[in-house]
Design an enzyme around this catalytic site. Structure first.
Site, mmCIF file in Angstrom:
data_model
loop_
_atom_site.group_PDB
_atom_site.id
_atom_site.type_symbol
_atom_site.label_atom_id
_atom_site.label_comp_id
_atom_site.label_asym_id
_atom_site.label_seq_id
_atom_site.Cartn_x
_atom_site.Cartn_y
_atom_site.Cartn_z
ATOM 1 N N LYS A 1 -24.482 3.268 12.815
ATOM 2 C CA LYS A 1 -24.669 4.657 12.380
ATOM 3 C C LYS A 1 -23.541 5.492 12.945
ATOM 4 O O LYS A 1 -22.969 5.150 13.987
ATOM 5 C CB LYS A 1 -26.008 5.202 12.892
HETATM 6 P P1 NAD Z 1 -29.593 15.721 3.006
HETATM 7 O O1 NAD Z 1 -28.654 16.389 3.929
HETATM 8 O O2 NAD Z 1 -29.124 15.391 1.624
HETATM 9 O O3 NAD Z 1 -30.953 16.566 2.871
HETATM 10 C C1 NAD Z 1 -31.706 16.965 3.973
HETATM 11 C C2 NAD Z 1 -32.758 17.949 3.475
HETATM 12 O O4 NAD Z 1 -33.641 18.259 4.533
HETATM 13 C C3 NAD Z 1 -32.175 19.293 3.015
HETATM 14 O O5 NAD Z 1 -32.919 19.749 1.901
HETATM 15 C C4 NAD Z 1 -32.427 20.212 4.217
HETATM 16 O O6 NAD Z 1 -32.515 21.572 3.816
HETATM 17 C C5 NAD Z 1 -33.754 19.663 4.680
HETATM 18 N N1 NAD Z 1 -34.101 19.948 6.068
HETATM 19 C C6 NAD Z 1 -33.365 19.771 7.184
HETATM 20 N N2 NAD Z 1 -34.079 20.138 8.263
HETATM 21 C C7 NAD Z 1 -35.293 20.510 7.822
HETATM 22 C C8 NAD Z 1 -36.479 20.981 8.436
HETATM 23 N N3 NAD Z 1 -36.547 21.114 9.760
HETATM 24 N N4 NAD Z 1 -37.546 21.270 7.652
HETATM 25 C C9 NAD Z 1 -37.478 21.110 6.318
HETATM 26 N N5 NAD Z 1 -36.397 20.663 5.673
HETATM 27 C C10 NAD Z 1 -35.323 20.387 6.424
HETATM 28 O O7 NAD Z 1 -30.051 14.385 3.760
HETATM 29 P P2 NAD Z 1 -30.685 13.078 3.102
HETATM 30 O O8 NAD Z 1 -29.584 12.109 2.822
HETATM 31 O O9 NAD Z 1 -31.641 13.474 2.018
HETATM 32 O O10 NAD Z 1 -31.467 12.473 4.346
HETATM 33 C C11 NAD Z 1 -32.792 12.888 4.691
HETATM 34 C C12 NAD Z 1 -33.416 11.837 5.606
HETATM 35 O O11 NAD Z 1 -33.448 10.577 4.925
HETATM 36 C C13 NAD Z 1 -32.654 11.564 6.915
HETATM 37 O O12 NAD Z 1 -33.584 11.207 7.917
HETATM 38 C C14 NAD Z 1 -31.809 10.345 6.565
HETATM 39 O O13 NAD Z 1 -31.405 9.608 7.715
HETATM 40 C C15 NAD Z 1 -32.786 9.575 5.704
HETATM 41 N N6 NAD Z 1 -32.195 8.592 4.808
HETATM 42 C C16 NAD Z 1 -31.241 8.926 3.910
HETATM 43 C C17 NAD Z 1 -30.725 7.960 3.064
HETATM 44 C C18 NAD Z 1 -29.712 8.283 1.995
HETATM 45 O O14 NAD Z 1 -29.395 7.389 1.197
HETATM 46 N N7 NAD Z 1 -29.205 9.500 1.908
HETATM 47 C C19 NAD Z 1 -31.175 6.630 3.156
HETATM 48 C C20 NAD Z 1 -32.173 6.322 4.077
HETATM 49 C C21 NAD Z 1 -32.679 7.315 4.894
#
Ligand code: NAD
Length: 423
Positions: A113
């Site tokens: 990561k």
């Molecule tokens: P992103 O940056 O695209 O979106 C994050 C979202 O969460 C945004 O809408 C933001 O406004 C919101 N957010 C942040 N803090 C918040 C809070 N305290 N309360 C409510 N909303 C909040 O990120 P993402 O890629 O969608 O990732 C989200 C989660 O999924 C993370 O934990 C990431 O590690 C995990 N994840 C992502 C992927 C991927 O392919 N992108 C894969 C596996 C896991």
């Protein structure tokens, strides 16, 4: 707009939680202290300084990290996060979870990561490009298609991956498509990658609802986070007939008992950058989404949002972890005591790494698959993993999290065992 932030609690850190999960799995598997000692520490980690010339000519120095937790089963794999809360311990925890996720889904990778401690909302596109390129060149000795393959995570996207791929390739003197996944289609991305995590989350969520004999059509769901994972999850749930009654992003929440119009909400977000102000739904506090009266809760934002302080107020029957580590270890215990089914992150959100693997395979072979082929193979792998974890958990009377972690740890341990200890 002001951000709603989860209050800090006195609970242990996300790294402590990850280490506790490993310790429990090692104990269940009877592997002993030496195996635990080998798996609890990252194999390799780097902390880098990122000097940035801002658009106004001033210079700011940022901090970035790349942690390779384990690469016994193959190259490191894991996203790059741009967030103001990034620190080395968070990256270590996320890297460890990537090791288990890749092993659980049986993709031939270890776990890694990366992250930069920066709030991307405060920087121009040009500044973000310079941050990304400098970060990439600082970690370049560690990454590569056979070493460690980054991907998007919170605060990064396919444009970030294109810059990373370009920077790495310029350094090598030739184009290296396989160095990152989650790239734009124009530079070797895979069809279906952008929606793959959300598609996988929903495939698992629908399996979980059926398992609990909750009819999918008309079931009520809440989704926290409306980014790359949450937004697609809301859309696929709505497509399946689930009523998505509550959603939130970092700026606030929305509620509609009849079910939100997700397509219209997506248009609103594209136009304004947030869910806030969406007409036709009640505005609520972002935190209220976690305790809404629903069957299914999908936390898809950041870690630690369901903690000892609010776990008792969660009304959902099943939680499907779209985010990594959204439920703390303490909350996990409280939810288990109330028979709330928690489908763990390393299973629920593995769709992204599965299609990242497909993208890497396609890039290495320079031969691209159709979107239907990608989606079918994704759903087949996710549902197989769901059934395997369910079976393993039932046979041994374990939680789904402990069962999934045990299955993964056992696979990583087997790789260690057969490779032997060098020298
Ligand atoms: P992103 O940056 O695209 O979106 C994050 C979202 O969460 C945004 O809408 C933001 O406004 C919101 N957010 C942040 N803090 C918040 C809070 N305290 N309360 C409510 N909303 C909040 O990120 P993402 O890629 O969608 O990732 C989200 C989660 O999924 C993370 O934990 C990431 O590690 C995990 N994840 C992502 C992927 C991927 O392919 N992108 C894969 C596996 C896991």
């Amino acid at each position: 707009m002001t951000a709603t932030v989860t209050p800090a609690t006195a609970e242990q850190s996300v790294l402590d939680d990850a280490r506790e999960q490993l310790a429990q799995a090692v104990e269940v598997l009877g592997l002993g202290a030496e195996v635990h000692a080998m798996l609890v520490e990252p194999r390799r980690e780097v902390s880098v300084s990122i000097p940035l010339r801002r658009d106004d000519g001033s210079v700011e120095v940022l901090r970035g990290y790349r942690v390779q937790h384990n690469y016994s089963r193959g190259p490191g794999k894991g996203g790059v996060r741009f967030d103001a809360r990034v620190d080395l311990d968070e990256v270590r925890a996320l890297a460890m979870w990537m090791t288990w996720k890749c092993a659980l889904l049986d993709v031939p990778y270890g776990g890694a990561k990366g992250g930069v401690r920066v709030d991307p909302r405060n920087y121009s596109k040009g500044e973000l490009e310079r941050i990304t390129r400098r970060y990439t060149s600082e970690i370049a000795p560690l990454i590569g298609p056979e070493h460690d393959i980054p991907a998007p995570d919170v605060g990064t996207d396919e444009q970030t991956m294109a810059w990373m791929m370009d920077t790495y390739s310029v350094g090598r003197g030739h184009t290296v498509l396989g160095v990152v996944t989650g790239k734009p289609i124009a530079v070797g991305g895979s069809l279906g990658r952008a929606a793959s995590t959300s598609r996988g989350v929903v495939a698992i969520a629908l399996e979980a609802l059926r398992h609990l004999e909750i009819p999918v059509v008309g079931a009520r769901a809440a989704v926290q986070g409306f980014g790359k994972v949450g937004r697609g999850a809301a859309r696929f749930l709505a497509d399946a007939g689930v009523r998505v009654v509550a959603v939130s992003d970092v700026y606030g929440g929305l509620y509609d008992a009849a079910g939100l119009d997700i397509a219209a909400l997506e248009e609103h977000v594209d136009a304004t950058g947030s869910i806030v102000g969406f007409p036709g739904a009640e505005a609520i506090e972002g935190e209220q989404v976690l305790t809404a009266e629903v069957d299914l809760l999908v936390p898809a934002a950041v870690e630690g949002v369901i903690h000892a302080g609010n776990a008792e107020d969660v009304r959902a029957t099943v939680i499907v972890e779209g985010a990594n580590g959204p439920v703390t270890a303490e909350a996990d215990r409280l939810l288990a005591a109330r028979d709330v089914l928690v489908v763990p992150d390393i299973l629920a959100n593995a769709g992204g790494v599965v299609v990242s693997y497909f993208e890497w395979v396609q890039a290495n072979q320079a031969y691209w698959w159709s979107e239907d082929e990608v989606n079918e193979r994704l759903v087949e792998r996710m549902t197989r993993a769901w059934r395997d974890v369910l079976h393993y958990a039932a046979e041994r009377r374990l939680s789904l999290r402990l069962a999934a972690t045990c299955m993964a740890v056992e696979r990583v341990y087997r790789a260690h065992e057969v490779r032997g200890l060098y020298p």
